[in-house]
Design a protein around this motif. Structure first.
Motif, PDB file in Angstrom:
ATOM      1  N   TYR A  30       0.602 -29.655   3.967  1.00 20.10           N
ATOM      2  CA  TYR A  30      -0.004 -28.325   4.033  1.00 20.10           C
ATOM      3  C   TYR A  30       0.065 -27.759   5.452  1.00 20.10           C
ATOM      4  O   TYR A  30       0.214 -26.544   5.638  1.00 20.10           O
ATOM      5  CB  TYR A  30      -1.451 -28.384   3.562  1.00 20.10           C
ATOM      6  CG  TYR A  30      -1.611 -28.751   2.109  1.00 20.10           C
ATOM      7  CD1 TYR A  30      -0.640 -28.411   1.175  1.00 20.10           C
ATOM      8  CD2 TYR A  30      -2.728 -29.448   1.656  1.00 20.10           C
ATOM      9  CE1 TYR A  30      -0.769 -28.751  -0.156  1.00 20.10           C
ATOM     10  CE2 TYR A  30      -2.871 -29.791   0.321  1.00 20.10           C
ATOM     11  CZ  TYR A  30      -1.890 -29.442  -0.577  1.00 20.10           C
ATOM     12  OH  TYR A  30      -2.023 -29.784  -1.900  1.00 20.10           O
ATOM     13  N   GLY A  31      -0.049 -28.631   6.446  1.00 20.84           N
ATOM     14  CA  GLY A  31       0.053 -28.169   7.828  1.00 20.84           C
ATOM     15  C   GLY A  31       1.425 -27.615   8.144  1.00 20.84           C
ATOM     16  O   GLY A  31       1.558 -26.591   8.837  1.00 20.84           O
ATOM     17  N   LEU A  59      15.603 -30.757  14.338  1.00 20.86           N
ATOM     18  CA  LEU A  59      14.727 -31.752  14.947  1.00 20.86           C
ATOM     19  C   LEU A  59      13.962 -31.170  16.132  1.00 20.86           C
ATOM     20  O   LEU A  59      12.771 -31.480  16.328  1.00 20.86           O
ATOM     21  CB  LEU A  59      15.536 -32.966  15.393  1.00 20.86           C
ATOM     22  CG  LEU A  59      16.112 -33.836  14.265  1.00 20.86           C
ATOM     23  CD1 LEU A  59      16.905 -35.003  14.847  1.00 20.86           C
ATOM     24  CD2 LEU A  59      14.993 -34.353  13.356  1.00 20.86           C
ATOM     25  N   ALA A  60      14.620 -30.326  16.910  1.00 18.23           N
ATOM     26  CA  ALA A  60      13.945 -29.697  18.045  1.00 18.23           C
ATOM     27  C   ALA A  60      12.850 -28.746  17.571  1.00 18.23           C
ATOM     28  O   ALA A  60      11.761 -28.680  18.167  1.00 18.23           O
ATOM     29  CB  ALA A  60      14.955 -28.956  18.909  1.00 18.23           C
ATOM     30  N   VAL A  61      13.107 -28.014  16.505  1.00 15.93           N
ATOM     31  CA  VAL A  61      12.100 -27.106  15.947  1.00 15.93           C
ATOM     32  C   VAL A  61      10.906 -27.903  15.419  1.00 15.93           C
ATOM     33  O   VAL A  61       9.754 -27.526  15.627  1.00 15.93           O
ATOM     34  CB  VAL A  61      12.713 -26.245  14.823  1.00 15.93           C
ATOM     35  CG1 VAL A  61      11.636 -25.421  14.126  1.00 15.93           C
ATOM     36  CG2 VAL A  61      13.787 -25.324  15.392  1.00 15.93           C
ATOM     37  N   LEU A  62      11.213 -29.031  14.763  1.00 22.06           N
ATOM     38  CA  LEU A  62      10.147 -29.876  14.254  1.00 22.06           C
ATOM     39  C   LEU A  62       9.289 -30.425  15.391  1.00 22.06           C
ATOM     40  O   LEU A  62       8.056 -30.434  15.305  1.00 22.06           O
ATOM     41  CB  LEU A  62      10.746 -31.024  13.436  1.00 22.06           C
ATOM     42  CG  LEU A  62       9.764 -32.061  12.885  1.00 22.06           C
ATOM     43  CD1 LEU A  62       8.838 -31.427  11.860  1.00 22.06           C
ATOM     44  CD2 LEU A  62      10.513 -33.243  12.271  1.00 22.06           C
ATOM     45  N   VAL A  72       2.819 -23.443   9.342  1.00 21.93           N
ATOM     46  CA  VAL A  72       3.449 -23.149  10.628  1.00 21.93           C
ATOM     47  C   VAL A  72       4.005 -21.724  10.626  1.00 21.93           C
ATOM     48  O   VAL A  72       4.575 -21.263   9.628  1.00 21.93           O
ATOM     49  CB  VAL A  72       4.576 -24.172  10.919  1.00 21.93           C
ATOM     50  CG1 VAL A  72       5.294 -23.822  12.217  1.00 21.93           C
ATOM     51  CG2 VAL A  72       3.995 -25.579  11.011  1.00 21.93           C
ATOM     52  N   ASP A  73       3.850 -21.039  11.747  1.00 23.03           N
ATOM     53  CA  ASP A  73       4.322 -19.665  11.876  1.00 23.03           C
ATOM     54  C   ASP A  73       5.836 -19.621  11.747  1.00 23.03           C
ATOM     55  O   ASP A  73       6.559 -20.182  12.585  1.00 23.03           O
ATOM     56  CB  ASP A  73       3.903 -19.105  13.234  1.00 23.03           C
ATOM     57  CG  ASP A  73       4.245 -17.629  13.389  1.00 23.03           C
ATOM     58  OD1 ASP A  73       4.728 -17.027  12.409  1.00 23.03           O
ATOM     59  OD2 ASP A  73       4.035 -17.093  14.482  1.00 23.03           O
ATOM     60  N   PRO A  74       6.387 -18.968  10.711  1.00 23.53           N
ATOM     61  CA  PRO A  74       7.849 -18.921  10.547  1.00 23.53           C
ATOM     62  C   PRO A  74       8.546 -18.148  11.659  1.00 23.53           C
ATOM     63  O   PRO A  74       9.707 -18.424  11.974  1.00 23.53           O
ATOM     64  CB  PRO A  74       8.034 -18.238   9.186  1.00 23.53           C
ATOM     65  CG  PRO A  74       6.767 -17.466   8.962  1.00 23.53           C
ATOM     66  CD  PRO A  74       5.693 -18.257   9.627  1.00 23.53           C
ATOM     67  N   PRO A 134       3.438 -29.847  16.689  1.00 22.02           N
ATOM     68  CA  PRO A 134       2.203 -29.437  17.379  1.00 22.02           C
ATOM     69  C   PRO A 134       1.289 -28.563  16.520  1.00 22.02           C
ATOM     70  O   PRO A 134       0.063 -28.687  16.591  1.00 22.02           O
ATOM     71  CB  PRO A 134       2.727 -28.659  18.593  1.00 22.02           C
ATOM     72  CG  PRO A 134       4.093 -29.198  18.824  1.00 22.02           C
ATOM     73  CD  PRO A 134       4.637 -29.490  17.464  1.00 22.02           C
ATOM     74  N   SER A 135       1.876 -27.681  15.707  1.00 23.55           N
ATOM     75  CA  SER A 135       1.054 -26.820  14.858  1.00 23.55           C
ATOM     76  C   SER A 135       0.390 -27.601  13.725  1.00 23.55           C
ATOM     77  O   SER A 135      -0.700 -27.254  13.268  1.00 23.55           O
ATOM     78  CB  SER A 135       1.908 -25.696  14.267  1.00 23.55           C
ATOM     79  OG  SER A 135       2.457 -24.882  15.292  1.00 23.55           O
ATOM     80  N   THR A 136       1.058 -28.664  13.280  1.00 32.44           N
ATOM     81  CA  THR A 136       0.541 -29.470  12.175  1.00 32.44           C
ATOM     82  C   THR A 136      -0.448 -30.523  12.645  1.00 32.44           C
ATOM     83  O   THR A 136      -1.247 -31.033  11.839  1.00 32.44           O
ATOM     84  CB  THR A 136       1.719 -30.154  11.443  1.00 32.44           C
ATOM     85  OG1 THR A 136       2.702 -29.171  11.107  1.00 32.44           O
ATOM     86  CG2 THR A 136       1.274 -30.830  10.159  1.00 32.44           C
ATOM     87  N   ALA A 137      -0.437 -30.865  13.921  1.00 36.99           N
ATOM     88  CA  ALA A 137      -1.264 -31.955  14.443  1.00 36.99           C
ATOM     89  C   ALA A 137      -2.750 -31.808  14.108  1.00 36.99           C
ATOM     90  O   ALA A 137      -3.395 -32.791  13.719  1.00 36.99           O
ATOM     91  CB  ALA A 137      -1.062 -32.084  15.949  1.00 36.99           C
ATOM     92  N   PRO A 138      -3.367 -30.604  14.226  1.00 39.51           N
ATOM     93  CA  PRO A 138      -4.783 -30.501  13.844  1.00 39.51           C
ATOM     94  C   PRO A 138      -5.027 -30.803  12.376  1.00 39.51           C
ATOM     95  O   PRO A 138      -6.070 -31.372  12.017  1.00 39.51           O
ATOM     96  CB  PRO A 138      -5.129 -29.049  14.183  1.00 39.51           C
ATOM     97  CG  PRO A 138      -4.137 -28.649  15.225  1.00 39.51           C
ATOM     98  CD  PRO A 138      -2.884 -29.360  14.862  1.00 39.51           C
ATOM     99  N   PHE A 139      -4.093 -30.429  11.511  1.00 35.98           N
ATOM    100  CA  PHE A 139      -4.227 -30.746  10.088  1.00 35.98           C
ATOM    101  C   PHE A 139      -4.134 -32.256   9.871  1.00 35.98           C
ATOM    102  O   PHE A 139      -4.874 -32.820   9.053  1.00 35.98           O
ATOM    103  CB  PHE A 139      -3.138 -30.037   9.277  1.00 35.98           C
ATOM    104  CG  PHE A 139      -3.273 -28.542   9.236  1.00 35.98           C
ATOM    105  CD1 PHE A 139      -3.937 -27.920   8.187  1.00 35.98           C
ATOM    106  CD2 PHE A 139      -2.741 -27.752  10.241  1.00 35.98           C
ATOM    107  CE1 PHE A 139      -4.062 -26.536   8.133  1.00 35.98           C
ATOM    108  CE2 PHE A 139      -2.861 -26.375  10.204  1.00 35.98           C
ATOM    109  CZ  PHE A 139      -3.522 -25.761   9.157  1.00 35.98           C
TER     110      PHE A 139
END
Length: 265
Positions: free
Chosen positions: A147-148, A168-171, A152-154, A177-182
């Motif tokens: 879900y995180g 891989l660089a985008v990930l 992520v902002d497309p 980083p955007s998914t880390a709080p989730f």
């Protein structure tokens, strides 16, 4: 944007502590006034005194360490398995769609119901406890990771791709980083589930140290009910402590996410 400092003792913490104290006082009064029979439910003060006295019981402390050790191993293993799996499923929609029916079939199965089956598969009780913890606690981490990634902002991802960065660089630079709080929230939920499975496995199978094993032995003692409830208080305190530590770590590491949430909320 104005930064909102976090206070260690905010109103929610004070209200929570007041609620616990009020409930204990109510239970104590009910026992002393005869509303609840002390034969069926010991006084709250007696339970707390027994729980405090267990601090000097070296055998019980060894049981607490055994439960905490199995809990930590299982939670670490679940995180190591669920986070990469969630990143894969969240990044490749075709794989996620093909495995979603299997996930939705396995996830609702009560983990406690699988303990007797696990007892036949694993001869070592620690391995069985860790395996049950991994199975039960991996789901919230896996789903929160998926879900995180979907949150992520497309635009941020497309901007990075426009500058020539690969998947891989985008990930690594945007999605993770955007998914880390989730992921951190999933781990916090999984930590409570892991503790439940650790104590339940010890209680239902025996043969190994742990709080559940202590409760199993306490049932045959004259003060079995009081000892059982005192050990339960320790289990609850352990869960409260670990949850509080995980919350503090998340707020420190993901301070930017907490600030945005508080400012927008």
């Amino acid at each position: 944007m104005r930064l909102i400092p976090h206070r260690p003792f905010d109103s929610n913490t004070i209200c929570g502590a007041a609620g616990v104290i009020g409930l204990l006082c109510l239970a104590e009064a009910a026992g002393r006034l005869g509303v609840i029979s002390t034969a069926q439910m010991p006084l709250a003060s007696a339970i707390l005194a027994t729980a405090a006295g267990l601090v000097t019981d070296l055998d019980f402390l060894a049981d607490v360490l055994a439960t905490a050790g199995g809990w930590a191993l299982g939670l670490l293993a679940a995180t190591a398995l669920a986070v990469p799996a969630g990143l894969l499923l969240g990044s490749v929609p075709a794989i996620e769609s093909s495995l979603r029916p299997l996930i939705e079939f396995l996830r609702p199965i009560p983990s406690v119901a699988l303990i007797p089956l696990a007892a036949f598969v694993f001869t070592d009780r620690l391995e069985m406890k860790v395996a049950m913890i991994v199975y039960a606690s991996a789901w919230p981490i896996l789903l929160n990771t998926i879900y995180g990634l979907q949150d992520v902002d497309p635009v941020a991802k497309e901007t990075l791709r426009a500058f020539g960065f690969g998947p891989l660089a985008v990930l690594w630079r945007i999605s993770l980083p955007s998914t880390a709080p989730f992921i951190a929230t999933g781990i916090r939920v999984a930590a409570a589930i892991a503790l439940i499975l650790a104590v339940s496995t010890e209680l239902l199978t025996g043969g190994s140290r742990g709080i559940g094993h202590f409760i199993l032995l306490a049932e045959s003692s004259p003060d079995g009910l009081t000892l059982t409830l005192a050990a339960t208080v320790w289990a609850g305190g352990l869960g409260l402590l670990t949850n509080g530590l995980l919350v503090l770590i998340s707020r420190h590491v993901f301070r930017w996410h907490t600030t945005i949430t508080e400012a927008t909320g």
